[in-house]
Design a protein around this motif. Structure first.
Motif, PDB file in Angstrom:
ATOM      1  N   ARG A 123      12.098   7.619  18.205  1.00  0.00           N
ATOM      2  CA  ARG A 123      11.039   7.874  17.232  1.00  0.00           C
ATOM      3  C   ARG A 123       9.773   7.111  17.637  1.00  0.00           C
ATOM      4  N   HIS A 124       8.747   7.868  17.995  1.00  0.00           N
ATOM      5  CA  HIS A 124       7.436   7.303  18.308  1.00  0.00           C
ATOM      6  C   HIS A 124       6.716   7.048  16.981  1.00  0.00           C
ATOM      7  N   PRO A 125       6.013   5.920  16.833  1.00  0.00           N
ATOM      8  CA  PRO A 125       5.381   5.604  15.544  1.00  0.00           C
ATOM      9  C   PRO A 125       4.294   6.592  15.122  1.00  0.00           C
ATOM     10  N   GLU A 126       3.720   7.323  16.045  1.00  0.00           N
ATOM     11  CA  GLU A 126       2.684   8.300  15.688  1.00  0.00           C
ATOM     12  C   GLU A 126       3.106   9.739  15.965  1.00  0.00           C
ATOM     13  N   LEU A 127       3.874   9.957  17.025  1.00  0.00           N
ATOM     14  CA  LEU A 127       4.206  11.313  17.450  1.00  0.00           C
ATOM     15  C   LEU A 127       5.504  11.842  16.845  1.00  0.00           C
ATOM     16  N   GLY A 128       6.305  10.964  16.273  1.00  0.00           N
ATOM     17  CA  GLY A 128       7.570  11.386  15.697  1.00  0.00           C
ATOM     18  C   GLY A 128       8.686  11.418  16.722  1.00  0.00           C
ATOM     19  N   ILE A 129       9.587  12.389  16.570  1.00  0.00           N
ATOM     20  CA  ILE A 129      10.786  12.471  17.408  1.00  0.00           C
ATOM     21  C   ILE A 129      10.414  12.918  18.823  1.00  0.00           C
ATOM     22  N   VAL A 130      10.909  12.163  19.797  1.00  0.00           N
ATOM     23  CA  VAL A 130      10.708  12.469  21.219  1.00  0.00           C
ATOM     24  C   VAL A 130      12.046  12.294  21.927  1.00  0.00           C
ATOM     25  N   THR A 131      12.175  12.912  23.082  1.00  0.00           N
ATOM     26  CA  THR A 131      13.397  12.733  23.870  1.00  0.00           C
ATOM     27  C   THR A 131      13.143  11.717  24.982  1.00  0.00           C
ATOM     28  N   LEU A 132      14.224  11.196  25.502  1.00  0.00           N
ATOM     29  CA  LEU A 132      14.127  10.290  26.650  1.00  0.00           C
ATOM     30  C   LEU A 132      13.508  11.020  27.838  1.00  0.00           C
ATOM     31  N   ARG A 133      13.858  12.279  28.015  1.00  0.00           N
ATOM     32  CA  ARG A 133      13.267  13.089  29.088  1.00  0.00           C
ATOM     33  C   ARG A 133      11.743  13.132  28.943  1.00  0.00           C
ATOM     34  N   GLN A 134      11.256  13.358  27.735  1.00  0.00           N
ATOM     35  CA  GLN A 134       9.816  13.407  27.498  1.00  0.00           C
ATOM     36  C   GLN A 134       9.157  12.055  27.769  1.00  0.00           C
ATOM     37  N   LEU A 135       9.812  10.984  27.370  1.00  0.00           N
ATOM     38  CA  LEU A 135       9.277   9.645  27.620  1.00  0.00           C
ATOM     39  C   LEU A 135       9.136   9.400  29.116  1.00  0.00           C
ATOM     40  N   LEU A 136      10.166   9.724  29.877  1.00  0.00           N
ATOM     41  CA  LEU A 136      10.136   9.480  31.320  1.00  0.00           C
ATOM     42  C   LEU A 136       9.120  10.387  32.014  1.00  0.00           C
ATOM     43  N   ALA A 137       9.007  11.635  31.587  1.00  0.00           N
ATOM     44  CA  ALA A 137       7.997  12.533  32.153  1.00  0.00           C
ATOM     45  C   ALA A 137       6.591  12.020  31.835  1.00  0.00           C
ATOM     46  N   THR A 138       6.432  11.462  30.655  1.00  0.00           N
ATOM     47  CA  THR A 138       5.132  10.910  30.259  1.00  0.00           C
ATOM     48  C   THR A 138       4.787   9.693  31.102  1.00  0.00           C
ATOM     49  N   TRP A 139       5.768   8.888  31.457  1.00  0.00           N
ATOM     50  CA  TRP A 139       5.534   7.723  32.314  1.00  0.00           C
ATOM     51  C   TRP A 139       4.903   8.176  33.633  1.00  0.00           C
ATOM     52  N   VAL A 140       5.438   9.239  34.209  1.00  0.00           N
ATOM     53  CA  VAL A 140       4.903   9.771  35.466  1.00  0.00           C
ATOM     54  C   VAL A 140       3.483  10.292  35.252  1.00  0.00           C
ATOM     55  N   ALA A 141       3.303  11.137  34.232  1.00  0.00           N
ATOM     56  CA  ALA A 141       1.978  11.714  33.972  1.00  0.00           C
ATOM     57  C   ALA A 141       0.961  10.622  33.639  1.00  0.00           C
ATOM     58  N   HIS A 142       1.391   9.581  32.943  1.00  0.00           N
ATOM     59  CA  HIS A 142       0.515   8.452  32.602  1.00  0.00           C
ATOM     60  C   HIS A 142       0.034   7.754  33.868  1.00  0.00           C
ATOM     61  N   ASP A 143       0.939   7.500  34.798  1.00  0.00           N
ATOM     62  CA  ASP A 143       0.543   6.904  36.083  1.00  0.00           C
ATOM     63  C   ASP A 143      -0.517   7.764  36.764  1.00  0.00           C
ATOM     64  N   LEU A 144      -0.234   9.055  36.879  1.00  0.00           N
ATOM     65  CA  LEU A 144      -1.149   9.947  37.578  1.00  0.00           C
ATOM     66  C   LEU A 144      -2.484  10.052  36.845  1.00  0.00           C
ATOM     67  N   ASP A 145      -2.445  10.026  35.532  1.00  0.00           N
ATOM     68  CA  ASP A 145      -3.678  10.053  34.735  1.00  0.00           C
ATOM     69  C   ASP A 145      -4.562   8.859  35.078  1.00  0.00           C
ATOM     70  N   HIS A 146      -3.946   7.689  35.233  1.00  0.00           N
ATOM     71  CA  HIS A 146      -4.735   6.502  35.539  1.00  0.00           C
ATOM     72  C   HIS A 146      -5.175   6.454  37.006  1.00  0.00           C
ATOM     73  N   VAL A 147      -4.415   7.057  37.911  1.00  0.00           N
ATOM     74  CA  VAL A 147      -4.882   7.179  39.293  1.00  0.00           C
ATOM     75  C   VAL A 147      -6.134   8.064  39.323  1.00  0.00           C
ATOM     76  N   VAL A 148      -6.095   9.154  38.580  1.00  0.00           N
ATOM     77  CA  VAL A 148      -7.264  10.035  38.480  1.00  0.00           C
ATOM     78  C   VAL A 148      -8.430   9.295  37.827  1.00  0.00           C
ATOM     79  N   GLN A 149      -8.142   8.537  36.773  1.00  0.00           N
ATOM     80  CA  GLN A 149      -9.194   7.780  36.093  1.00  0.00           C
ATOM     81  C   GLN A 149      -9.888   6.816  37.055  1.00  0.00           C
TER      82      GLN A 149
END
Length: 177
Positions: A123-149
């Motif tokens: 349970r994310h405090p703002e987004l609600g129910i999430v899966t572990l798969r989504q969390l791990l995929a977000t970790w990757v996308a977050h890294d790439l987002d900051h490389v682009v930034q």
């Protein structure tokens, strides 16, 4: 593309070296400049990634595996890096990020996650129910987002200097393509 943990970890393990290759040896004016206003400079982005390694990704993985939806994730402080990184040099920050990332990936690998684990809910405090798969995929996308930034912050320093080529440079013009 469907999520694949091994492929995700391959991206995550490369991020520290990508940032090191991109930033180490640049004059300070490149690593301490931002895009104006409340935007972040490359040093602050690395500080943010360090804070995420300490308080976000693996702690949330553990919360999902140990508590599921019954315990919400701790709220993430997106601005903690300002105090934590104040006065530190780029090399020190990159070394810490690399060390923390290596340890987190070691821990993630040791979990030997199954497909069933990846479907577990948190349970994310703002987004609600999430899966572990989504969390791990977000970790990757977050890294790439900051490389682009970081790349964008660097590129925009020459946004006026490129002259008419600006029209072809999406990183400066902001156009998608």
């Amino acid at each position: 593309m469907n999520f694949d943990l091994n492929a995700a970890m391959a991206v995550l393990e490369r991020t520290p070296e990508v940032l090191r290759a991109l930033l180490v040896g640049l004059p300070d004016r490149w690593t301490t400049i931002n895009e104006g206003g409340e935007t972040w400079n490359p040093l602050q982005v690395v500080g943010h990634l360090i804070h995420g390694e300490r308080t976000d990704w693996m702690p949330r993985v553990r919360i999902i595996l140990e508590h599921g939806e019954s315990r919400p994730f701790d709220k993430f402080d997106r601005f903690a890096q300002f105090a934590a990184s104040d006065g530190r040099g780029l090399g020190s920050l990159l070394d810490e990020f690399a060390m923390l990332r290596q340890e987190n990936l070691r821990q993630l690998s040791a979990l030997a996650l199954s497909d069933a684990d990846l479907e577990k809910h948190g349970r994310h405090p703002e987004l609600g129910i999430v899966t572990l798969r989504q969390l791990l995929a977000t970790w990757v996308a977050h890294d790439l987002d900051h490389v682009v930034q970081i790349s964008r912050v660097l590129a925009t320093q020459y946004s006026d200097e490129v002259g008419p080529w600006r029209a072809y440079l999406r990183i400066i013009s902001g156009q998608q393509g």
